[in-house]
Design an enzyme around this catalytic site. Structure first.
Site, PDB file in Angstrom:
ATOM      1  N   ASN A 154    -100.056  -2.446 -23.972  1.00 47.26           N
ATOM      2  CA  ASN A 154    -100.238  -2.057 -25.369  1.00 47.26           C
ATOM      3  C   ASN A 154     -99.690  -0.675 -25.675  1.00 47.26           C
ATOM      4  O   ASN A 154     -99.336  -0.377 -26.816  1.00 47.26           O
ATOM      5  CB  ASN A 154    -101.725  -2.105 -25.739  1.00 47.26           C
ATOM      6  CG  ASN A 154    -102.582  -1.211 -24.862  1.00 47.26           C
ATOM      7  OD1 ASN A 154    -102.599  -1.359 -23.642  1.00 47.26           O
ATOM      8  ND2 ASN A 154    -103.307  -0.290 -25.468  1.00 47.26           N
ATOM      9  N   ALA A 203    -105.241 -12.427 -33.181  1.00 47.14           N
ATOM     10  CA  ALA A 203    -104.359 -12.735 -34.310  1.00 47.14           C
ATOM     11  C   ALA A 203    -103.826 -11.502 -35.017  1.00 47.14           C
ATOM     12  O   ALA A 203    -102.696 -11.505 -35.524  1.00 47.14           O
ATOM     13  CB  ALA A 203    -105.091 -13.630 -35.312  1.00 47.14           C
ATOM     14  N   HIS A 204    -104.600 -10.431 -35.088  1.00 47.46           N
ATOM     15  CA  HIS A 204    -104.174  -9.297 -35.907  1.00 47.46           C
ATOM     16  C   HIS A 204    -103.042  -8.506 -35.277  1.00 47.46           C
ATOM     17  O   HIS A 204    -102.479  -7.613 -35.907  1.00 47.46           O
ATOM     18  CB  HIS A 204    -105.361  -8.388 -36.239  1.00 47.46           C
ATOM     19  CG  HIS A 204    -105.822  -7.508 -35.122  1.00 47.46           C
ATOM     20  ND1 HIS A 204    -105.538  -6.165 -35.064  1.00 47.46           N
ATOM     21  CD2 HIS A 204    -106.565  -7.779 -34.030  1.00 47.46           C
ATOM     22  CE1 HIS A 204    -106.092  -5.638 -33.989  1.00 47.46           C
ATOM     23  NE2 HIS A 204    -106.714  -6.600 -33.344  1.00 47.46           N
ATOM     24  N   CYS A 328    -108.284   1.638 -29.176  1.00 45.25           N
ATOM     25  CA  CYS A 328    -109.614   1.453 -28.594  1.00 45.25           C
ATOM     26  C   CYS A 328    -110.022   2.651 -27.746  1.00 45.25           C
ATOM     27  O   CYS A 328    -111.174   2.758 -27.342  1.00 45.25           O
ATOM     28  CB  CYS A 328    -109.648   0.184 -27.748  1.00 45.25           C
ATOM     29  SG  CYS A 328    -109.400  -1.318 -28.722  1.00 45.25           S
TER      30      CYS A 328
END
Length: 386
Positions: A154, A203-204, A328
């Protein structure tokens, strides 16, 4: 100091979240109105909602190379990762293997098990962020209960070759979970072809709605549920399914699948235009991670001589939305663990920024962004040298 409102926002934080596509919003709006019934109800309205739910499941599974019965809907990537990690391990503590620098959802789920007696074995990555293959034969296979790895990171966008690790996991009958939250909808992902036992998506991250994700799991694998209270999702994830969100997730993935090559090329061209412009306008810069094996939209780049937090604030004031790494872990001022694991020098750790482009960005925005970012970087360097 107030932000400069003369600049329109240039959103370059698509690895944190993406704007839902117009067609996704339209699909959700329609199903919020028309498919509002509980899909578990046996009346006509419930059956209609169930039909939408299962059609969406079939579409998502087919695009991701799985069977419909292998897809469990969750609230998002974090729940999917937790469900896989905590649901696949046995009751007797053993060892879990994961690379250094994994997403907090994986790391914290493993730490929770560690506090209950499990041992963690961390896999080394090289200077480009790729797994070191030589270590696989030396893993504690006799005690391993699970291996969990991100398919695409990420923060750096680095894509792993999971073939050798998957083969060894199959040989030793150890389940392999892959976090594909950043990969799905950006690059083609085939669950069965990867040779893994479980795969998490959200999904986002691919222009779908927040609040919905999925866990793909091989039919022969036993999965212990995290929550209880209903028959939904074959009792592996109880709770009334959010049909409109699931339909929106399917629509977003279908939009990617309609022409994945064009989507890949579009994102890559935007990312490369941004990268080339920054190299030209505000050298020196250092691109972190493999430039050959990475997501088409992700640029993790360091600006030596500066500090990350002040740079991030200055860019925000210039209307550039970006990040220091995982949203996060945004409350942490520590260097990104994945960059530490890659043995990046301190001058890189202190000033690395993640830019992640999306389908809504344009070439003109990339040129505008280069000018704004270079202006901030050069001004801050001039101030540091005075």
């Amino acid at each position: 100091m107030a932000a400069d409102t003369s600049h329109h926002l240039i959103y370059l934080d698509n690895n944190a979240t993406t704007r839902p596509l117009p067609e996704v919003l339209e699909v959700m709006q329609r199903h919020f109105a028309d498919s509002f019934a509980n899909p578990g109800s046996r009346h006509a309205a419930g059956r209609a909602a169930r039909k939408v739910l299962e059609a969406s499941r079939e579409s998502i599974a087919q695009i991701l190379g799985a069977a419909p019965e292998e897809l469990i809907f969750t609230s998002g990537g974090t729940e999917s990762i937790n469900l896989a990690i905590r649901g696949l391990v046995g009751t007797n503590p053993g060892t879990i293997a994961l690379p250094h620098g994994e997403h907090p959802a994986t790391l914290e789920a493993c730490h929770a098990l560690q506090r209950r007696g499990w041992k963690l074995h961390f896999l080394d990555i090289d200077s480009e962020g790729r797994l070191v293959e030589d270590q696989f034969s030396h893993l504690p296979w006799d005690d391993l209960q699970l291996v969990s790895v991100m398919l695409a990171h990420n923060e750096t966008g680095v894509i792993q070759d999971l073939g050798p690790l998957a083969a060894m996991c199959q040989q030793h009958r150890v389940p392999l979970h892959v976090d594909a939250v950043q990969a799905a909808g950006k690059i083609p992902v085939d669950f069965h072809a990867l040779g893994v036992d479980a795969m998490s998506i959200g999904a986002h991250k691919f222009n779908g709605p927040r609040g919905i994700g999925g866990l793909l799991i091989k039919a022969e694998r036993t999965l212990n549920p995290l929550i209880f209270g209903g028959h939904q999702e074959a009792e592996r994830r109880p709770g009334t399914e959010p049909v409109a969100l699931i339909a929106g997730m399917a629509a977003a993935l279908e939009a990617f699948d309609a022409d994945p090559t064009s989507r890949f090329q579009q994102l890559q061209q935007l990312r490369d235009r941004l990268q080339a412009g920054l190299r030209e306008r505000c050298p020196p810069v250092i691109v972190n991670g493999s430039q050959q094996h990475r997501l088409p939209n992700t640029l993790n780049i360091a600006f030596p001589g500066l500090e990350g937090d002040p740079l991030l604030i200055a860019l925000d004031l210039e209307g550039i939305a970006c990040s220091l790494g995982s949203a996060c872990a945004s409350g942490s001022s520590e260097p990104a663990p994945v960059l530490v694991a890659m043995n990046c020098p301190n001058e890189v750790l202190d000033c690395s920024i993640r830019f992640s482009v999306g389908v809504g960005n344009t070439e003109a925005e990339m040129d505008d962004a280069v000018g704004r970012i270079a202006g901030v970087v050069n001004r801050m360097r001039d101030n540091c040298s005075q």
